[in-house]
Design a protein around this motif. Structure first.
Motif, PDB file in Angstrom:
ATOM      1  N   VAL A 135     101.875  20.407 -84.189  1.00  0.00           N
ATOM      2  CA  VAL A 135     101.905  21.862 -84.053  1.00  0.00           C
ATOM      3  C   VAL A 135     101.612  22.249 -82.608  1.00  0.00           C
ATOM      4  CG1 VAL A 135     100.913  24.038 -84.872  1.00  0.00           C
ATOM      5  CG2 VAL A 135     101.016  22.066 -86.418  1.00  0.00           C
ATOM      6  N   PHE A 136     102.485  23.057 -82.025  1.00  0.00           N
ATOM      7  CA  PHE A 136     102.252  23.643 -80.703  1.00  0.00           C
ATOM      8  C   PHE A 136     101.874  25.094 -80.926  1.00  0.00           C
ATOM      9  CE2 PHE A 136     105.457  20.807 -78.180  1.00  0.00           C
ATOM     10  CZ  PHE A 136     104.731  19.681 -78.533  1.00  0.00           C
ATOM     11  N   LEU A 137     100.831  25.558 -80.227  1.00  0.00           N
ATOM     12  CA  LEU A 137     100.346  26.926 -80.363  1.00  0.00           C
ATOM     13  C   LEU A 137     100.191  27.559 -78.986  1.00  0.00           C
ATOM     14  CD1 LEU A 137      97.588  26.090 -82.959  1.00  0.00           C
ATOM     15  CD2 LEU A 137      99.671  27.379 -83.433  1.00  0.00           C
ATOM     16  N   ASN A 138     100.405  28.859 -78.922  1.00  0.00           N
ATOM     17  CA  ASN A 138     100.348  29.569 -77.655  1.00  0.00           C
ATOM     18  C   ASN A 138      99.634  30.904 -77.856  1.00  0.00           C
ATOM     19  OD1 ASN A 138     100.913  30.448 -75.052  1.00  0.00           O
ATOM     20  ND2 ASN A 138     102.929  31.222 -75.641  1.00  0.00           N
ATOM     21  N   LYS A 139      98.715  31.239 -76.952  1.00  0.00           N
ATOM     22  CA  LYS A 139      97.985  32.517 -77.013  1.00  0.00           C
ATOM     23  C   LYS A 139      98.657  33.605 -76.186  1.00  0.00           C
ATOM     24  CE  LYS A 139      93.443  30.432 -77.611  1.00  0.00           C
ATOM     25  NZ  LYS A 139      92.095  30.309 -77.073  1.00  0.00           N
ATOM     26  N   ASP A 140      99.536  33.226 -75.274  1.00  0.00           N
ATOM     27  CA  ASP A 140     100.162  34.160 -74.334  1.00  0.00           C
ATOM     28  C   ASP A 140     101.348  34.867 -74.986  1.00  0.00           C
ATOM     29  OD1 ASP A 140     101.236  35.521 -72.210  1.00  0.00           O
ATOM     30  OD2 ASP A 140     101.541  33.762 -70.947  1.00  0.00           O
ATOM     31  N   GLU A 141     101.248  36.184 -75.148  1.00  0.00           N
ATOM     32  CA  GLU A 141     102.328  36.951 -75.781  1.00  0.00           C
ATOM     33  C   GLU A 141     103.611  36.941 -74.960  1.00  0.00           C
ATOM     34  OE1 GLU A 141     101.182  40.884 -76.958  1.00  0.00           O
ATOM     35  OE2 GLU A 141      99.342  40.169 -77.881  1.00  0.00           O
ATOM     36  N   LYS A 142     103.500  36.727 -73.656  1.00  0.00           N
ATOM     37  CA  LYS A 142     104.671  36.768 -72.777  1.00  0.00           C
ATOM     38  C   LYS A 142     105.495  35.483 -72.848  1.00  0.00           C
ATOM     39  CE  LYS A 142     102.293  39.885 -69.736  1.00  0.00           C
ATOM     40  NZ  LYS A 142     101.355  39.921 -68.648  1.00  0.00           N
ATOM     41  N   LYS A 143     104.860  34.377 -73.242  1.00  0.00           N
ATOM     42  CA  LYS A 143     105.567  33.099 -73.309  1.00  0.00           C
ATOM     43  C   LYS A 143     106.071  32.870 -74.735  1.00  0.00           C
ATOM     44  CE  LYS A 143     105.057  28.165 -72.590  1.00  0.00           C
ATOM     45  NZ  LYS A 143     104.151  27.060 -72.408  1.00  0.00           N
ATOM     46  N   LYS A 144     107.366  32.837 -74.897  1.00  0.00           N
ATOM     47  CA  LYS A 144     107.974  32.633 -76.221  1.00  0.00           C
ATOM     48  C   LYS A 144     108.368  31.174 -76.380  1.00  0.00           C
ATOM     49  CE  LYS A 144     108.030  37.000 -77.362  1.00  0.00           C
ATOM     50  NZ  LYS A 144     107.033  37.481 -78.272  1.00  0.00           N
ATOM     51  N   PHE A 145     108.101  30.619 -77.548  1.00  0.00           N
ATOM     52  CA  PHE A 145     108.529  29.260 -77.840  1.00  0.00           C
ATOM     53  C   PHE A 145     109.998  29.275 -78.247  1.00  0.00           C
ATOM     54  CE2 PHE A 145     104.214  27.208 -79.149  1.00  0.00           C
ATOM     55  CZ  PHE A 145     103.864  27.139 -77.821  1.00  0.00           C
ATOM     56  N   GLY A 146     110.682  28.192 -77.935  1.00  0.00           N
ATOM     57  CA  GLY A 146     112.096  28.097 -78.272  1.00  0.00           C
ATOM     58  C   GLY A 146     112.511  26.672 -78.550  1.00  0.00           C
ATOM     59  N   GLU A 147     113.745  26.350 -78.165  1.00  0.00           N
ATOM     60  CA  GLU A 147     114.319  25.046 -78.475  1.00  0.00           C
ATOM     61  C   GLU A 147     113.564  23.901 -77.790  1.00  0.00           C
ATOM     62  OE1 GLU A 147     118.650  22.792 -78.474  1.00  0.00           O
ATOM     63  OE2 GLU A 147     118.497  24.819 -77.654  1.00  0.00           O
ATOM     64  N   LEU A 148     113.092  24.116 -76.577  1.00  0.00           N
ATOM     65  CA  LEU A 148     112.361  23.061 -75.860  1.00  0.00           C
ATOM     66  C   LEU A 148     111.123  22.631 -76.640  1.00  0.00           C
ATOM     67  CD1 LEU A 148     111.773  21.262 -73.385  1.00  0.00           C
ATOM     68  CD2 LEU A 148     110.485  23.200 -72.453  1.00  0.00           C
ATOM     69  N   GLU A 149     110.299  23.592 -77.039  1.00  0.00           N
ATOM     70  CA  GLU A 149     109.071  23.277 -77.781  1.00  0.00           C
ATOM     71  C   GLU A 149     109.414  22.611 -79.119  1.00  0.00           C
ATOM     72  OE1 GLU A 149     108.041  26.177 -74.715  1.00  0.00           O
ATOM     73  OE2 GLU A 149     109.630  26.166 -76.219  1.00  0.00           O
ATOM     74  N   GLN A 150     110.461  23.090 -79.769  1.00  0.00           N
ATOM     75  CA  GLN A 150     110.878  22.507 -81.045  1.00  0.00           C
ATOM     76  C   GLN A 150     111.294  21.041 -80.856  1.00  0.00           C
ATOM     77  OE1 GLN A 150     114.325  24.291 -82.880  1.00  0.00           O
ATOM     78  NE2 GLN A 150     113.863  23.378 -84.861  1.00  0.00           N
ATOM     79  N   LYS A 151     112.079  20.761 -79.818  1.00  0.00           N
ATOM     80  CA  LYS A 151     112.555  19.391 -79.571  1.00  0.00           C
ATOM     81  C   LYS A 151     111.406  18.456 -79.196  1.00  0.00           C
ATOM     82  CE  LYS A 151     117.005  20.033 -80.098  1.00  0.00           C
ATOM     83  NZ  LYS A 151     117.719  19.468 -81.236  1.00  0.00           N
ATOM     84  N   VAL A 152     110.473  18.935 -78.374  1.00  0.00           N
ATOM     85  CA  VAL A 152     109.332  18.086 -78.000  1.00  0.00           C
ATOM     86  C   VAL A 152     108.454  17.822 -79.226  1.00  0.00           C
ATOM     87  CG1 VAL A 152     107.266  17.898 -76.546  1.00  0.00           C
ATOM     88  CG2 VAL A 152     109.376  18.811 -75.583  1.00  0.00           C
ATOM     89  N   ALA A 153     108.235  18.828 -80.074  1.00  0.00           N
ATOM     90  CA  ALA A 153     107.462  18.627 -81.307  1.00  0.00           C
ATOM     91  C   ALA A 153     108.170  17.635 -82.225  1.00  0.00           C
ATOM     92  CB  ALA A 153     107.239  19.960 -82.019  1.00  0.00           C
ATOM     93  N   MET A 154     109.504  17.733 -82.321  1.00  0.00           N
ATOM     94  CA  MET A 154     110.277  16.784 -83.131  1.00  0.00           C
ATOM     95  C   MET A 154     110.119  15.358 -82.593  1.00  0.00           C
ATOM     96  SD  MET A 154     113.852  18.834 -83.816  1.00  0.00           S
ATOM     97  CE  MET A 154     114.734  17.342 -84.182  1.00  0.00           C
TER      98      MET A 154
END
Length: 166
Positions: A135-154
């Motif tokens: 699980v990747f988590l982010n507190k910063d509202e300005k930074k949106k997770f996308g395909e990069l985070e999904q691929k690294v988590a995979m």
């Protein structure tokens, strides 16, 4: 060995879950739910630290019951906490989730976690069984997770799943 329903409920053990049975020096019997991811404890901690530094976010590695490794901002609020029922369902359904807090797909990692704004969840599969999640988590509202985070988590989930198979 048949374990009474009350004990299973208290220890969050489902029927058929594997158990470890120990005895101490005084002869007391100790029951512990077996966690395959827990076997990789040191590796999981080191891997989560590396991912957190590289990705600039909080990283959790869970088994089907609790967070076994957490790194990054807010790790103290997550380490060794039981995961939420919603996350259990996501893991068992083998779902991948990338969502913001305003999304219907957003899943709290623990029952009392409220500070994270974005998440990427990928189940860890070992020999076809869902045994946990990265699980990747982010507190910063300005930074949106996308395909990069999904691929690294995979990639991380795939790596940990293969480590369990060996």
């Amino acid at each position: 060995m048949v374990i009474p329903k009350e004990i299973r409920r208290t220890l969050r053990i489902r029927e058929g879950d594997p158990l470890e049975i120990f005895t101490d020096r005084e002869g007391e019997v100790i029951l512990k739910k077996y966690s395959p991811i827990g076997e990789l404890g040191a590796l999981a901690r080191q891997y989560s630290e590396s991912l957190a530094q590289t990705m600039g976010c909080t990283v959790c590695i869970t088994d089907n019951d609790q967070v076994v490794a957490a790194s990054g901002s807010g790790k103290k609020d997550l380490q060794d906490k039981f995961i939420s029922k919603e996350l259990e369902k996501v893991i068992q359904a083998r779902e991948q989730v990338v969502a913001g807090i305003d999304s219907a797909k957003y899943t709290n990692i623990t029952s009392d976690e409220k500070e994270f704004k974005e998440e990427a969840i990928c189940p860890i599969l070992c020999e076809g069984d869902a045994i946990g999640a990265v699980v990747f988590l982010n507190k910063d509202e300005k930074k949106k997770f996308g395909e990069l985070e999904q691929k690294v988590a995979m990639s991380a989930a795939g790596f940990l799943g293969r480590q369990m198979e060996q």
